[in-house]
Design a protein around this motif. Structure first.
Motif, mmCIF file in Angstrom:
data_model
loop_
_atom_site.group_PDB
_atom_site.id
_atom_site.type_symbol
_atom_site.label_atom_id
_atom_site.label_comp_id
_atom_site.label_asym_id
_atom_site.label_seq_id
_atom_site.Cartn_x
_atom_site.Cartn_y
_atom_site.Cartn_z
ATOM 1 N N ILE A 277 -10.556 -1.612 -16.073
ATOM 2 C CA ILE A 277 -10.612 -0.799 -14.854
ATOM 3 C C ILE A 277 -10.109 -1.595 -13.656
ATOM 4 O O ILE A 277 -9.363 -1.083 -12.813
ATOM 5 C CB ILE A 277 -12.047 -0.287 -14.620
ATOM 6 N N SER A 278 -10.482 -2.865 -13.597
ATOM 7 C CA SER A 278 -9.991 -3.719 -12.518
ATOM 8 C C SER A 278 -8.474 -3.839 -12.581
ATOM 9 O O SER A 278 -7.780 -3.787 -11.551
ATOM 10 C CB SER A 278 -10.635 -5.110 -12.609
ATOM 11 N N HIS A 279 -7.954 -4.004 -13.770
ATOM 12 C CA HIS A 279 -6.506 -4.106 -13.955
ATOM 13 C C HIS A 279 -5.819 -2.811 -13.527
ATOM 14 O O HIS A 279 -4.710 -2.820 -12.989
ATOM 15 C CB HIS A 279 -6.202 -4.411 -15.425
ATOM 16 N N TRP A 280 -6.490 -1.695 -13.755
ATOM 17 C CA TRP A 280 -5.931 -0.389 -13.388
ATOM 18 C C TRP A 280 -5.930 -0.177 -11.881
ATOM 19 O O TRP A 280 -4.891 0.168 -11.297
ATOM 20 C CB TRP A 280 -6.749 0.711 -14.094
ATOM 21 N N ILE A 281 -7.072 -0.368 -11.234
ATOM 22 C CA ILE A 281 -7.160 -0.028 -9.808
ATOM 23 C C ILE A 281 -6.672 -1.144 -8.895
ATOM 24 O O ILE A 281 -6.400 -0.913 -7.717
ATOM 25 C CB ILE A 281 -8.586 0.390 -9.411
ATOM 26 N N HIS A 282 -6.557 -2.377 -9.433
ATOM 27 C CA HIS A 282 -6.003 -3.483 -8.662
ATOM 28 C C HIS A 282 -4.832 -4.087 -9.433
ATOM 29 O O HIS A 282 -4.918 -5.211 -9.926
ATOM 30 C CB HIS A 282 -7.054 -4.566 -8.411
ATOM 31 N N PRO A 283 -3.727 -3.362 -9.538
ATOM 32 C CA PRO A 283 -2.595 -3.872 -10.321
ATOM 33 C C PRO A 283 -2.024 -5.133 -9.688
ATOM 34 O O PRO A 283 -1.965 -5.265 -8.468
ATOM 35 C CB PRO A 283 -1.586 -2.725 -10.273
ATOM 36 N N HIS A 284 -1.622 -6.054 -10.539
ATOM 37 C CA HIS A 284 -1.073 -7.325 -10.037
ATOM 38 C C HIS A 284 0.442 -7.209 -9.903
ATOM 39 O O HIS A 284 1.209 -7.885 -10.581
ATOM 40 C CB HIS A 284 -1.464 -8.456 -10.981
ATOM 41 N N ASP A 285 0.839 -6.300 -9.009
ATOM 42 C CA ASP A 285 2.265 -6.156 -8.721
ATOM 43 C C ASP A 285 2.724 -7.325 -7.858
ATOM 44 O O ASP A 285 1.925 -8.143 -7.410
ATOM 45 C CB ASP A 285 2.526 -4.847 -7.982
ATOM 46 N N TYR A 286 4.011 -7.385 -7.617
ATOM 47 C CA TYR A 286 4.500 -8.470 -6.775
ATOM 48 C C TYR A 286 3.968 -8.297 -5.359
ATOM 49 O O TYR A 286 3.655 -7.199 -4.918
ATOM 50 C CB TYR A 286 6.023 -8.536 -6.786
ATOM 51 N N ASP A 287 3.870 -9.396 -4.663
ATOM 52 C CA ASP A 287 3.279 -9.430 -3.333
ATOM 53 C C ASP A 287 4.363 -9.163 -2.294
ATOM 54 O O ASP A 287 5.219 -10.000 -2.039
ATOM 55 C CB ASP A 287 2.637 -10.813 -3.116
ATOM 56 N N HIS A 288 4.314 -7.970 -1.674
ATOM 57 C CA HIS A 288 5.339 -7.592 -0.707
ATOM 58 C C HIS A 288 5.365 -8.538 0.488
ATOM 59 O O HIS A 288 6.445 -8.899 0.978
ATOM 60 C CB HIS A 288 5.096 -6.159 -0.224
ATOM 61 N N ALA A 289 4.199 -8.916 0.983
ATOM 62 C CA ALA A 289 4.139 -9.804 2.147
ATOM 63 C C ALA A 289 4.737 -11.162 1.824
ATOM 64 O O ALA A 289 5.449 -11.762 2.635
ATOM 65 C CB ALA A 289 2.694 -9.955 2.624
ATOM 66 N N ASP A 290 4.450 -11.673 0.634
ATOM 67 C CA ASP A 290 4.987 -12.965 0.224
ATOM 68 C C ASP A 290 6.507 -12.912 0.100
ATOM 69 O O ASP A 290 7.207 -13.820 0.555
ATOM 70 C CB ASP A 290 4.367 -13.381 -1.114
ATOM 71 N N LEU A 291 7.017 -11.847 -0.503
ATOM 72 C CA LEU A 291 8.472 -11.712 -0.653
ATOM 73 C C LEU A 291 9.164 -11.586 0.698
ATOM 74 O O LEU A 291 10.231 -12.163 0.913
ATOM 75 C CB LEU A 291 8.795 -10.492 -1.519
ATOM 76 N N GLU A 292 8.556 -10.835 1.616
ATOM 77 C CA GLU A 292 9.159 -10.684 2.934
ATOM 78 C C GLU A 292 9.142 -12.007 3.698
ATOM 79 O O GLU A 292 10.118 -12.348 4.384
ATOM 80 C CB GLU A 292 8.428 -9.609 3.733
#
Length: 320
Positions: free
Chosen positions: A258-273
């Motif tokens: 459930i944690s993996h579902w509701i908090h997906p570990h996608d790439y970090d937009h702020a870090d990339l920017e």
């Protein structure tokens, strides 16, 4: 006093209180916020970087400034970003700033309503202050004596108290602004993720076994009308459950899944920017920025209407 209870229903717990829409998909997943509504295409303009760096609302203010005013204000912002005052802006400092600008609306909302809860004006909010204001409860009263569904409100108050305790790091049941923000917006704070998972399970797990099966998963998003055929998107969600949610393939979701579902570990937009801004502005290639390097590339950070966006935004400030 009881009218204040609607604050809970419409505000604090609106995301978590069970209430399934009919024929409507509900998304519990906490996606990274979009840094901008614009496409990230520096060949056309810098509006994406502009809004990512300033935040969408602050960007509107800068849109009204002259280039000179933009640069002057940018210099003041750079001083704020440089937390350790060493004269350099690191990727981590820039990422923290971008994250801060994106979360600004949350803190502004908390500040807007702070006085409603901070009754004794000590710049903190105790659990008692929150409880009394939200539920209209006062010591010595029969709890919810004038409410029909007393048990429902007792459960809601207990749930709020549990979340308040989780947000309150030092355990004194007196929340600072940061702690109260974590209480109101737990999905934004890493140390609150466990309570978010717990509340999600409580909302969806109808048979009380501590897991979420596929039918409970679907029921949280969709309530069919009698004799209605299942829509294609619901069939797709069932397949998503089997293929991507139920990682151990046991037919149900545990806390980890459930944690993996509701908090997906996608790439970090702020870090990339942050990395993008450094790459484009780091003239000496030392992987950090000086104030001068940022000001020399000011239009990428804080472009304004005075720059005529398109054509003028592609020129450096010394060409004006």
């Amino acid at each position: 006093m009881r009218t204040l209870i609607v604050l809970l229903l419409l505000g604090v717990c609106a995301t978590w209180v069970t209430g399934k829409p009919t024929q409507e998909k509900k998304d519990r997943v906490h996606h990274d916020k979009d840094l901008s509504d614009h496409k990230h295409d520096d060949s056309k303009d810098f509006q994406y970087d502009h809004e990512a760096f300033l935040g969408k609302e602050e960007a509107k203010t800068f849109d009204q400034l002259t280039p000179e005013e933009s640069q002057e204000r940018l210099g003041k912002i750079v001083d704020k970003i440089d937390k350790n005052k060493d004269g350099f802006i690191t990727g981590e400092e820039l990422k923290d700033w971008i994250t801060h600008t994106q979360n600004r609306y949350i803190y502004e909302n908390v500040n807007k309503h702070w006085a409603d809860y901070d009754k004794n004006k000590d710049n903190n909010i105790s659990w008692e202050e929150y409880k009394n204001t939200t539920y209209g409860y006062a010591p010595g009263e029969d709890e919810f004596y004038d409410v029909l569904d007393k048990e429902k409100y007792r459960k809601m108050m207990k749930r709020d108290e549990r979340r308040f305790k989780q947000a309150n790091k030092d355990g004194d049941l007196i929340a600072t602004r940061e702690e109260f923000t974590a209480f109101l917006h737990p999905e934004e704070f890493d140390y609150m993720q466990d309570i978010v998972v717990t509340e999600t399970i409580e909302d969806i797990d109808k048979n009380g076994d501590g897991f979420v099966d596929v039918n409970e998963y679907i029921a949280d998003m969709y309530t069919p009308d009698p004799d209605e055929p299942e829509p294609d998107w619901v069939k797709t969600e069932r397949q998503q459950f089997a293929d991507h949610r139920d990682l151990n393939k046991d037919g149900k979701l545990d806390r980890s899944e459930i944690s993996h579902w509701i908090h997906p570990h996608d790439y970090d937009h702020a870090d990339l920017e942050a990395k993008h801004l450094i790459y484009e502005s780091d003239m000496d290639k030392d992987d950090k920025l000086t104030k001068r390097e940022i000001l020399d590339n000011w239009n990428m950070f804080v472009g304004s209407q005075a720059t005529n966006y398109g054509e003028d935004l592609t020129r450096r400030h010394d060409e004006f």
